[in-house]
Enzyme design. Structure first.
Site, PDB file in Angstrom:
ATOM      1  N   ASP A 548      34.375  38.081  39.021  1.00  0.00           N
ATOM      2  CA  ASP A 548      35.008  38.022  37.721  1.00  0.00           C
ATOM      3  C   ASP A 548      36.417  38.611  37.836  1.00  0.00           C
ATOM      4  O   ASP A 548      36.609  39.626  38.504  1.00  0.00           O
ATOM      5  CB  ASP A 548      34.161  38.848  36.742  1.00  0.00           C
ATOM      6  CG  ASP A 548      34.590  38.667  35.317  1.00  0.00           C
ATOM      7  OD1 ASP A 548      34.597  37.516  34.849  1.00  0.00           O
ATOM      8  OD2 ASP A 548      34.916  39.672  34.658  1.00  0.00           O
ATOM      9  N   GLU A 585      37.692  34.292  40.045  1.00  0.00           N
ATOM     10  CA  GLU A 585      38.767  33.941  39.128  1.00  0.00           C
ATOM     11  C   GLU A 585      40.059  34.571  39.629  1.00  0.00           C
ATOM     12  O   GLU A 585      40.244  35.773  39.519  1.00  0.00           O
ATOM     13  CB  GLU A 585      38.472  34.495  37.730  1.00  0.00           C
ATOM     14  CG  GLU A 585      37.260  33.896  37.061  1.00  0.00           C
ATOM     15  CD  GLU A 585      37.075  34.452  35.653  1.00  0.00           C
ATOM     16  OE1 GLU A 585      37.027  33.655  34.707  1.00  0.00           O
ATOM     17  OE2 GLU A 585      36.985  35.681  35.489  1.00  0.00           O
TER      18      GLU A 585
END
Ligand SMILES: *[C@@H]1O[C@H](CO)[C@@H](O)[C@H](O)[C@H]1NC(C)=O
Ligand SMILES: *[C@@H]1O[C@H](CO)[C@@H](O)[C@H](O)[C@H]1NC(C)=O
Ligand SMILES: *[C@@H]1O[C@H](CO)[C@@H](O)[C@H](O)[C@H]1NC(C)=O
Ligand SMILES: *[C@@H]1O[C@H](CO)[C@@H](O)[C@H](O)[C@H]1NC(C)=O
Length: 961
Positions: A548, A585
Site C-alpha cells: 500500500d 502503489e
C-alpha cells in the site's frame, strides 16, 4: 528470571554519567539550579514516580492553535519546546536551521522532563553542553539520509561526550544572547543519532528454546521496561511483573517455557515529545505473533509449534501451484469478508472468515476454482494483519436487519443512514488501519483468543494453494493507525517515541497517507518491515506482497525486502522465496514526493528493480479522467468522442486529440508500459514510451521489463468497474451495452503484456450502488453474489460522507430500473471473463518475458493521423519460416492479432500490413456464446477486418493449417 527490582538500574545508571559530563567537560557550564536538579534526582530514584514537568504542560495540538505573532513572542518562546525543529543526526552533529551570529548555542537535557521556559529564562536542565557551529555544514551521508534538511547548519558536540544516556532525556537546543536570555529554543528529532548508535540486528520478540522463553525489546530511549505476564487474555492480576535489563538499547529477560500460551504487556517508561513528559506506556510487542481478543495483550505464541500446523503444512511448498515466470502471473484482488459474508452455502459461523476458504463446495470456492482453471494465478487479499476499525469479538458487533434494508427504494437515502449509524461497530472494514503487522486479524478467526488466528490463517492459505491459487497479502507498512503514549492502537510510538513515525520540520507526525506515516528511511523501521515480510513468507507461506502506498517507503527498503525474500529456500526456510512476487502503489506525493525524504519506491524510481507498480495511465485512458477528476469524464472505453455524454470537453478537435492520446497511452500500457518501447504516436511520429506524455506532462511509460507494471482498470479503491461505466456512459444506452463496455475494458487488461490485475467482481458486474469508497460501508454496499443472481446495483444511495456530492448524478441512475442487469447478463459476463483468461493462457505470446521480446514482437497498426477512430489493432509475432530471426515460443500459433473496437458501431477496415496472413478467429471466441464476437471476420485477400461494436476480437494464425 529477573523479578521486579526495587530500584530502576537504568535510571540510576544515568546520573553518574551526567555528573561526569558536567564536571569533566569545560564546555558544560555549571547550571544555576544544581540544587534543584539534585533534589529531583533523589526524588526519582527513590520513588519511581514519573513527575510531570513543572510547567510547559501545553500539548502540541493546543500549540498549533496558539497564534505565533511577534506580539506574542514570550508565549511563542514558552511553546517552543513543543516543537522538534533540530535534528540530532549523528554522534557528533546536531542540525538546526538557525543563524546564531554572535550568540551561543547549547544542548540541554533533563532526565525527568523538567525543561521549562519563562520570561526568556530556561530552567530544569540536568546537563548543559555548548555547541560549536561547523561552517562546513552537514556531511554528505547526513544529507543523503535527510535530504529535507540539507541546508540546515551543523553544530558540533564535544567529541568525548557520552551520548547514549542523554538520549533518554528530554532534550532541547537553545540560543542565548550576550545577556544570557533565551533567544530561541526547540526540541530534537533523534532518528539519525539513534541509527548510528543503536542499529541492531539481533533477536527481537519472544524466542523459544527447549527450556526457556526470552523476550527482547528494542527501546534505546526508554528509562525502564517491565513485562507483565498474565495467564488469561483479559482480567486477572499479573502472574509476574518482570524488570527487563538493558544491553545497549535492547531490553531482555528470560522466563520458563511454561510462559508459552500466556499473555504479556510491556510497560515502557520513556520521554514522549507529544506530552513533554516521561510516560509509562503499556504496549504490545512490535514483534507480536499473537494477541488477546481485545487486542490489549500479546499472546506468547511459538510459531514453530507443531500444534499450530494444519495437516500437510510442512509440505505445502511441494503442493504450491507451479509458476514458471512472474510474467505468467495474473492477480485477483479480494477482501476476506466480502468473499463469504453473503454466501448462503457457507455455514453462518464461518461466513466472512478464514475458514470459509476451506469449504470446497461453497459458491465462492466454486467460483474461485473457475477463475483458477481459466488462468488466475494469485489471489490478493486486502489487509489480513491486526487492524483497527473492527472489534475482534463478534459478540460486540451490531447489525442492521437486511429485510428492512431491502424494503427501501433503490435510490433511497435510508439504507446508508442505517448502515453508517453502525459502521464503526459492525464486522466490516477494509483494514488499512494497521495496529500490528505480524499478527493475523482476529475478527476473521473463529476465536480471536489463543492460537486460532494462526491455525485458521494457515488453513486458508493451504486451501487456496490447493485450488491452484497462490496467495498475496496486502502489506500496509507506510502508515500506522495510532501514535502517542496512550492510544490503544499505538504500539511503535509507545516504545521508541518519535522514531518510527516520519515527522515534519516542526517535529509533528506527517500524515499525507491520511494516517500516521512511518519512516522506512530509519534503520529499525526498515528492519521491522523486512522481518515482518520474511515472517509471513516463512511462517504463513505467502506467495506475494502488495504494498500500500509503496511510494511512501524508500526504494532501498523495497530492494532489501525483495532480496531477503528471494533468498529464502525450501531447504533452509521451507519455502522457495524466488517465486515470491512483490508490487505496490508507486504514487509519488506528500513529503516523500520528488525524493524529498530519500529515493522512494515510486513508479519511476523502481525502474530496473523488477518490483511491479500499478499502472494508473492505462486505467485512466481506458475509463477516462482520473479518480481525482470529474466523474463524468469519458475515456476510450466509456464513449469519449464516440458516444458522448453531456460533459463539456471543449472543442471537437480537443476531444479528438484526447481520444487519440488515450489510445497512445493504452498502447504503451499494452506493451507493458516499457520506457523504451518504440511506437508510432497519433501524430505519426516514432516515439518511445517515455516520450508519450500524460496530461500533466510526465512520461506515460516507466518500466524496464513486463513484470514492473500491474495493468488494471479497477481495484477496491473508487467505484467498481460496472459502477464507473454506469456513471460515465450516457443515460440512454442499454444495460447490455454497458456490460459490453465492462467487458471491453477488462479485455484490454487481460490481453496486455505485463501483469493483469482484476478486482473481485469485475467478472460478475459487481456494483456497490455507486459508492466511491466503501472501506467502511458495511456488508450491504460491499455485497457480492457468487450465485450470479444479482450484482448489488441499486441498493440505495451510497454513504453520504464520501458520496453526497455525486448524489445528484447517482440518484437518477439508481432509480432507473433499466440500469439493473438481469442474471443472463451476469452469466454472460462470467463466461466472457473466463474466456479472456483462457485466451491469455492459450499462448505465451500474451505473456512475453522481456522488454526485448516485446519490442521485437508487439506492433500497433492503426496508428498515425489517418487512424480509424476508436480502434486499437495489435499484432504479436512468433518465430516462423517467414520470420526466422525470432525464436519460436508458441507451438500452436505463429501470429496473433487483437482488435479492440470501442465504437458503438461495427467497424470494417483494411490493414495492408496484415494482408495475406492466414488469420482466423481464436477458437475460444469461435465457441463463445456471444454472437457478436463470433461474427468478427477477416478476409485474407484484402486484409479487411469486420469487428462488431464494442467488441474485442482475437485472431490467430495456426501453424499447420
Ligand atoms: C528560531 O529557530 C527557527 C528554526 O528552528 C527559525 O526558523 C527561527 O527564525 C528562529 N527564531 C529566531 C527568533 O531566531
Ligand atoms: C512431503 O513431500 C515429500 C516430497 O514431495 C514426500 O516424499 C513426503 O511423503 C511428504 N510428506 C508428507 C507427510 O506428506
Ligand atoms: C495518529 O495517531 C493519533 C493517536 O493515536 C490518532 O488519533 C490520529 O488519528 C492519527 N493521525 C492520523 C492523521 O490518522
Ligand atoms: C479514489 O480512491 C482514492 C483512494 O481511496 C481516494 O483518495 C480518491 O478520493 C478516490 N476518488 C474518487 C473520485 O472517489
Amino acid at each position: 528470571m529477573i523479578h521486579l527490582a526495587s530500584s530502576s538500574s537504568s535510571v540510576a545508571a544515568l546520573s553518574p554519567v551526567i555528573l561526569r559530563c558536567s564536571t569533566s567537560n569545560a564546555r558544560i557550564l555549571p547550571s544555576r539550579s544544581i540544587k534543584h536538579r539534585r533534589r529531583r534526582f533523589t526524588l526519582r530514584t527513590s520513588t519511581h514516580l514519573h513527575p510531570q514537568p513543572l510547567c510547559c504542560s501545553l500539548s502540541p495540538s493546543s500549540a498549533s492553535s496558539t497564534p505565533l505573532g511577534q506580539s506574542n513572542s514570550a508565549t511563542q518562546m514558552q511553546n517552543s519546546l513543543m516543537y522538534s525543529r533540530a535534528y540530532w543526526v549523528s554522534k557528533s552533529i546536531i542540525a538546526w536551521n538557525v543563524d546564531i551570529g554572535d550568540d551561543v548555542c547549547y544542548l540541554l537535557a533533563s532526565k525527568d522532563a523538567a525543561l521549562c521556559i519563562e520570561n526568556y529564562e530556561i530552567q530544569g536542565e540536568d546537563v548543559k553542553i555548548k555547541l560549536e557551529e561547523d561552517r562546513a555544514g552537514l556531511p554528505a551521508n547526513v544529507v543523503e539520509k535527510f535530504p529535507h534538511i540539507r541546508d540546515f547548519r551543523a553544530f558540533k558536540l564535544p567529541p568525548d561526550l557520552d551520548v547514549k544516556p542523554l538520549l533518554k532525556c528530554q532534550l532541547a537546543v537553545v540560543i542565548y544572547d550576550s545577556a544570557e536570555k533565551c533567544k530561541n529554543c526547540t526540541g530534537l528529532q533523534l532518528p539519525g543519532v539513534i541509527d548510528e548508535l543503536f542499529s541492531y540486528n539481533g533477536p527481537l520478540g519472544a524466542l523459544f528454546s527447549e527450556e526457556a522463553v526470552s523476550l527482547y525489546l528494542w527501546a534505546p530511549t526508554a528509562q525502564a521496561v517491565r513485562a507483565y505476564i498474565y495467564s488469561d487474555s483479559s482480567g486477572g492480576s499479573p502472574l509476574e511483573i518482570i524488570q527487563l535489563e538493558e544491553d545497549n538499547g535492547v531490553w531482555k529477560t528470560k522466563g520458563p517455557r511454561s510462559w508459552e500460551g500466556s499473555y504479556y504487556v510491556y510497560e515502557v517508561s520513556v520521554y514522549h515529545l507529544s506530552t513533554l513528559s516521561v510516560e509509562k506506556c503499556f504496549a504490545n510487542d512490535p514483534y507480536a505473533r499473537g494477541l488477546s481478543s481485545d487486542g490489549s495483550r500479546t499472546y506468547m505464541l511459538n510459531i514453530d509449534s507443531d500444534e499450530l500446523k494444519p495437516e500437510g503444512w510442512d509440505n505445502l511448498s511441494n503442493e504450491k501451484p507451479h509458476i514458471d515466470s512472474f510474467s505468467d502471473i495474473s492477480i485477483y484482488e479480494m477482501h476476506i469478508r466480502d468473499f463469504s459474508a453473503n454466501d448462503l452455502s457457507v455455514n453462518p459461523e464461518l461466513r466472512g472468515g478464514y475458514l470459509a476458504f476451506t469449504l470446497l463446495e461453497s459458491a465462492g470456492v466454486l467460483h474461485l476454482k473457475k477463475l483458477s482453471g481459466a488462468g488466475i494465478t494469485h489471489v490478493h487479499l486486502l489487509p489480513t494483519f491486526q487492524f483497527a476499525g473492527v472489534d475482534d469479538r463478534k459478540e460486540n458487533w451490531r447489525y442492521v436487519d437486511t429485510s428492512i434494508l431491502e424494503s427501501f427504494p433503490p435510490d433511497s437515502d435510508q439504507q446508508q443512514a442505517l448502515i453508517t449509524a453502525i459502521q464503526n461497530h459492525d464486522g466490516y472494514n477494509w483494514g488499512y488501519n494497521p495496529v500490528l503487522w505480524g499478527v493475523p486479524k482476529g475478527s476473521y478467526a473463529s476465536n480471536p483468543d489463543g492460537p486460532y488466528r494462526t491455525i485458521e490463517f494457515r488453513k486458508m492459505v493451504q486451501a487456496l494453494n490447493r485450488i491452484g491459487l497462490r496467495v498475496v497479502l496486502d502489506a500496509v507498512y507506510n502508515h500506522v493507525q495510532g501514535s502517542g503514549p496512550f492510544d490503544e492502537h499505538s504500539v511503535l510510538d509507545k516504545i521508541v517515541p518519535g522514531y518510527y513515525l516520519r515527522r515534519n520540520t516542526d517535529g509533528f507526525i506527517e500524515h499525507s497517507t491520511c494516517m500516521n506515516n512511518t519512516a522506512s528511511e530509519h534503520f529499525m523501521v526498515e528492519r521491522l518491515i523486512v522481518d515482518d515480510l520474511v515472517h509471513w513468507a516463512v511462517n504463513y507461506k505467502i506467495d506475494g506482497f502488495r504494498f500500500d502506498l509503496m511510494g511512501h517507503i524508500m526504494k532501498r527498503t523495497m530492494v532489501k525486502a525483495k532480496n531477503a525474500l528471494h533468498h529464502l529456500t525450501k531447504e533452509k526456510d521451507g519455502v522457495d522465496g524466488s517465486s515470491i512476487y512483490i508490487y505496490g502503489e508507486g504514487w509519488d506525493f506528500g513529503e516523500v514526493a520528488k525524493n524529498g525524504r530519500g529515493i522512494n519506491a515510486s513508479q519511476f524510481n523502481l525502474f530496473g528493480t523488477g518490483i511491479g507498480s500499478f499502472n494508473d495511465r492505462i486505467r485512466d485512458a481506458i475509463l477516462g479522467g482520473s479518480p481525482f477528476g470529474h466523474p463524468l469524464q469519458q475515456g476510450f472505453a466509456t464513449g469519449l468522442l464516440l458516444q458522448p455524454n453531456d460533459h463539456d470537453y471543449g472543442t471537437e478537435v480537443n476531444v479528438e486529440t484526447m481520444l487519440a492520446a488515450s489510445v497512445d497511452h493504452i498502447q504503451v500500457g499494452v506493451a507493458a508500459n516499457l520506457r523504451d518501447f518504440v511506437l508510432t504516436n497519433y501524430e505519426g511520429k516514432e516515439v518511445k514510451g517515455s516520450e508519450v506524455l500524460t496530461y500533466d506532462g510526465t512520461p506515460v511509460a516507466y518500466t524496464s521489463c513486463p513484470t514492473e507494471t500491474i495493468n488494471y482498470v479497477s481495484a477496491h479503491d473508487n467505484e467498481t468497474l460496472f459502477d464507473i461505466v454506469n456513471l460515465k456512459t450516457p443515460m440512454n444506452i442499454s444495460v447490455a451495452e454497458r456490460c459490453r463496455i465492462n467487458h471491453l475494458a477488462t479485455s484490454v487488461i487481460a490481453l496486455s503484456q505485463g501483469i493483469p490485475f482484476f478486482h473481485c467482481g469485475d467478472e460478475v458486474l459487481r456494483s456497490k450502488s455507486l459508492d466511491r469508497d466503501s472501506y467502511n460501508s458495511g456488508d450491504w454496499f460491499n455485497r457480492i453474489d457468487f450465485t450470479y443472481n444479482s450484482n448489488n446495483w441499486g441498493v440505495g444511495l451510497p454513504p453520504q460522507e464520501k458520496n453526497e456530492k455525486n448524489w445528484p448524478l447517482i440518484k437518477p441512475r439508481l432509480a432507473d430500473p433499466s440500469f439493473k442487469p438481469q442474471k443472463n447478463l451476469i452469466l454472460a459476463s462470467v463466461e466472457n471473463f473466463l474466456n479472456l483468461l483462457r485466451i491469455r493462457y492459450s499462448s505465451p505470446l500474451f505473456r512475453l518475458r522481456t522488454a526485448n521480446a516485446i519490442q521485437q514482437r508487439v506492433r500497433f497498426h492503426n496508428t498515425g493521423p489517418s487512424w480509424v477512430r476508436g480502434v486499437i489493432v495489435m499484432s504479436i509475432e512468433d518465430g516462423h519460416d517467414g520470420f526466422p530471426e525470432l525464436s519460436q515460443l508458441d507451438p500452436i500459433y505463429s501470429y496473433i492479432v487483437v482488435i479492440v473496437n470501442a465504437c458503438p458501431k461495427e467497424v470494417s477496415f483494411a490493414m495492408p500490413s496484415l494482408k495475406s496472413r492466414t488469420l482466423q478467429l481464436h477458437p475460444i471466441q469461435g465457441n463463445s456464446s456471444d454472437p457478436l464476437v463470433r461474427s468478427s471476420t477477416y478476409d485474407m485477400s484484402s486484409g479487411c477486418f469486420v469487428v462488431p461494436h464494442r467488441t474485442t476480437a482475437v485472431f490467430v494464425e495456426p501453424r499447420d493449417i
